[in-house]
Write a protein that holds these residues in place. Sequence first.
Motif, PDB file in Angstrom:
ATOM      1  N   ILE A 263     104.040 -22.543 -40.786  1.00  0.00           N
ATOM      2  CA  ILE A 263     103.538 -23.439 -39.736  1.00  0.00           C
ATOM      3  C   ILE A 263     102.035 -23.239 -39.569  1.00  0.00           C
ATOM      4  N   ALA A 264     101.585 -21.991 -39.615  1.00  0.00           N
ATOM      5  CA  ALA A 264     100.161 -21.702 -39.475  1.00  0.00           C
ATOM      6  C   ALA A 264      99.357 -22.401 -40.565  1.00  0.00           C
ATOM      7  N   LEU A 265      99.809 -22.304 -41.801  1.00  0.00           N
ATOM      8  CA  LEU A 265      99.075 -22.895 -42.917  1.00  0.00           C
ATOM      9  C   LEU A 265      99.145 -24.425 -42.892  1.00  0.00           C
ATOM     10  N   VAL A 266     100.349 -24.969 -42.847  1.00  0.00           N
ATOM     11  CA  VAL A 266     100.509 -26.429 -42.911  1.00  0.00           C
ATOM     12  C   VAL A 266      99.930 -27.092 -41.658  1.00  0.00           C
ATOM     13  N   GLY A 267     100.314 -26.582 -40.499  1.00  0.00           N
ATOM     14  CA  GLY A 267      99.813 -27.153 -39.249  1.00  0.00           C
ATOM     15  C   GLY A 267      98.311 -27.000 -39.126  1.00  0.00           C
ATOM     16  N   GLY A 268      97.815 -25.837 -39.502  1.00  0.00           N
ATOM     17  CA  GLY A 268      96.377 -25.595 -39.433  1.00  0.00           C
ATOM     18  C   GLY A 268      95.588 -26.554 -40.298  1.00  0.00           C
ATOM     19  N   LEU A 269      96.039 -26.742 -41.533  1.00  0.00           N
ATOM     20  CA  LEU A 269      95.342 -27.673 -42.431  1.00  0.00           C
ATOM     21  C   LEU A 269      95.439 -29.109 -41.932  1.00  0.00           C
ATOM     22  N   LEU A 270      96.618 -29.495 -41.438  1.00  0.00           N
ATOM     23  CA  LEU A 270      96.775 -30.863 -40.920  1.00  0.00           C
ATOM     24  C   LEU A 270      95.859 -31.130 -39.731  1.00  0.00           C
ATOM     25  N   PHE A 271      95.827 -30.197 -38.780  1.00  0.00           N
ATOM     26  CA  PHE A 271      94.944 -30.375 -37.619  1.00  0.00           C
ATOM     27  C   PHE A 271      93.473 -30.360 -38.030  1.00  0.00           C
ATOM     28  N   LEU A 272      93.109 -29.433 -38.901  1.00  0.00           N
ATOM     29  CA  LEU A 272      91.722 -29.337 -39.326  1.00  0.00           C
ATOM     30  C   LEU A 272      91.268 -30.609 -40.032  1.00  0.00           C
ATOM     31  N   LEU A 273      92.057 -31.072 -40.985  1.00  0.00           N
ATOM     32  CA  LEU A 273      91.687 -32.290 -41.720  1.00  0.00           C
ATOM     33  C   LEU A 273      91.716 -33.525 -40.818  1.00  0.00           C
ATOM     34  N   SER A 274      92.710 -33.614 -39.939  1.00  0.00           N
ATOM     35  CA  SER A 274      92.772 -34.742 -39.001  1.00  0.00           C
ATOM     36  C   SER A 274      91.553 -34.760 -38.092  1.00  0.00           C
ATOM     37  N   GLY A 275      91.153 -33.587 -37.637  1.00  0.00           N
ATOM     38  CA  GLY A 275      89.985 -33.495 -36.769  1.00  0.00           C
ATOM     39  C   GLY A 275      88.712 -33.929 -37.463  1.00  0.00           C
ATOM     40  N   ILE A 276      88.553 -33.491 -38.698  1.00  0.00           N
ATOM     41  CA  ILE A 276      87.364 -33.876 -39.471  1.00  0.00           C
ATOM     42  C   ILE A 276      87.336 -35.382 -39.685  1.00  0.00           C
ATOM     43  N   VAL A 277      88.472 -35.956 -40.081  1.00  0.00           N
ATOM     44  CA  VAL A 277      88.541 -37.399 -40.330  1.00  0.00           C
ATOM     45  C   VAL A 277      88.278 -38.182 -39.042  1.00  0.00           C
ATOM     46  N   LEU A 278      88.893 -37.756 -37.948  1.00  0.00           N
ATOM     47  CA  LEU A 278      88.722 -38.448 -36.673  1.00  0.00           C
ATOM     48  C   LEU A 278      87.266 -38.421 -36.220  1.00  0.00           C
ATOM     49  N   ALA A 279      86.661 -37.256 -36.207  1.00  0.00           N
ATOM     50  CA  ALA A 279      85.272 -37.131 -35.763  1.00  0.00           C
ATOM     51  C   ALA A 279      84.314 -37.876 -36.697  1.00  0.00           C
ATOM     52  N   ALA A 280      84.523 -37.748 -37.990  1.00  0.00           N
ATOM     53  CA  ALA A 280      83.629 -38.403 -38.953  1.00  0.00           C
ATOM     54  C   ALA A 280      83.758 -39.919 -38.894  1.00  0.00           C
TER      55      ALA A 280
END
Length: 150
Positions: free
Chosen positions: A36-53
């Motif tokens: 969960i840490a790896l998959v969830g972390g990557l999903l949130f991180l990438l989603s955040g980057i895409v959303l902000a950008a």
Amino acid sequence: MKMPSRLYPPHYLLLSILSIVGIDSLLQVPFVSSTIALVGGLLFLLSGIVLAASAARLFSKAKTGIVPFSESTKLVVSGAYRFTRNPMYLGMFFCLIGVTLLVNNVLGLLVLLLFFFIIRQKFVLKEEVQMQETFGDDYAQFKTRIRRWI
């Protein structure tokens, strides 16, 4: 190199990321499984980057100020702004959730709360006043349709 005289949201994001990683190096308090840490972390991180950008790109296309408290020449209401009034800040928050999950340290949630409070108090609330003064009824209508966060 001249240091900026004011801290802007990306500075707070970087300081928060460093704080989460620093706290984890001192005291490890896992709270989810490693998967969960790896998959969830990557999903949130990438989603955040895409959303902000993507939100920042809309500001660039509209040729309006992206730096907090700079002159706003156009009210952006498309893209992620159809769902949240603050997609750049929300994207940063998602990035911090991602980092907290990736290091798998529940203490990172304290940094998330501090980041949220700082961004809300120092930027969001003040920017809303500025937007109301600049765009009047158009912004008031936008606020009634679109939530501040999600």
